[in-house]
Design a protein around this motif. Structure first.
Motif, PDB file in Angstrom:
ATOM      1  N   ARG A 184       0.838  -1.203   0.000  1.00  0.00           N
ATOM      2  CA  ARG A 184       0.000   0.000   0.000  1.00  0.00           C
ATOM      3  C   ARG A 184       0.875   1.257   0.000  1.00  0.00           C
ATOM      4  N   GLY A 185       1.963   1.221   0.749  1.00  0.00           N
ATOM      5  CA  GLY A 185       2.900   2.345   0.766  1.00  0.00           C
ATOM      6  C   GLY A 185       3.516   2.579  -0.604  1.00  0.00           C
ATOM      7  N   VAL A 186       3.888   1.486  -1.282  1.00  0.00           N
ATOM      8  CA  VAL A 186       4.447   1.598  -2.626  1.00  0.00           C
ATOM      9  C   VAL A 186       3.408   2.163  -3.582  1.00  0.00           C
ATOM     10  N   GLN A 187       2.178   1.690  -3.491  1.00  0.00           N
ATOM     11  CA  GLN A 187       1.123   2.198  -4.376  1.00  0.00           C
ATOM     12  C   GLN A 187       0.928   3.702  -4.190  1.00  0.00           C
ATOM     13  N   LYS A 188       0.963   4.175  -2.959  1.00  0.00           N
ATOM     14  CA  LYS A 188       0.832   5.605  -2.676  1.00  0.00           C
ATOM     15  C   LYS A 188       1.995   6.377  -3.302  1.00  0.00           C
ATOM     16  N   ILE A 189       3.192   5.867  -3.154  1.00  0.00           N
ATOM     17  CA  ILE A 189       4.377   6.525  -3.717  1.00  0.00           C
ATOM     18  C   ILE A 189       4.301   6.539  -5.243  1.00  0.00           C
ATOM     19  N   LEU A 190       3.892   5.428  -5.855  1.00  0.00           N
ATOM     20  CA  LEU A 190       3.747   5.379  -7.306  1.00  0.00           C
ATOM     21  C   LEU A 190       2.731   6.414  -7.784  1.00  0.00           C
ATOM     22  N   THR A 191       1.648   6.574  -7.052  1.00  0.00           N
ATOM     23  CA  THR A 191       0.653   7.585  -7.397  1.00  0.00           C
ATOM     24  C   THR A 191       1.257   8.989  -7.288  1.00  0.00           C
TER      25      THR A 191
END
Length: 104
Positions: free
Chosen positions: A44-51
């Motif tokens: 979830r942290g990676v997804q936020k950063i990718l966004t």
């Protein structure tokens, strides 16, 4: 008594955003799960950063079959005022060996 080597670090020099950029530069086809494992944060942290990185123009995403392939905009400039005139390419070049000479 524990030694400093026994304890995980409490801070690092690079932010998670920078580490995501570096990992994508190394392998643009990495899955979110693999990025999270390499960096040591949640998916979830990676997804936020990718966004964040996508919205700021640092990367683009392209679906290739069931996978997502990332492309970096290495000419985008750093966000912090003291480095704002410098492209993120400088950071990537420090950590990623991108030999473009091809096979010998």
């Amino acid at each position: 008594m524990s030694t400093p080597a026994d304890r995980p670090p409490t801070w690092t020099f690079l932010t998670h955003h920078a580490r995501v950029l570096v990992e994508i530069a190394r392998d643009p086809g990495l899955r979110v799960r693999d990025l999270a494992r390499h960096i040591g944060i949640t998916e979830r942290g990676v997804q936020k950063i990718l966004t964040d990185l996508h919205q700021a123009g640092y990367l683009t995403r392209e679906r290739v079959g069931r996978r997502t392939h990332y492309s970096l905009n290495l000419e985008e400039h750093f966000r912090y005022p003291t480095e704002a005139g410098l492209p993120v390419r400088l950071l990537i070049d420090i950590f990623v060996d991108r030999d473009t000479s091809g096979p010998a």
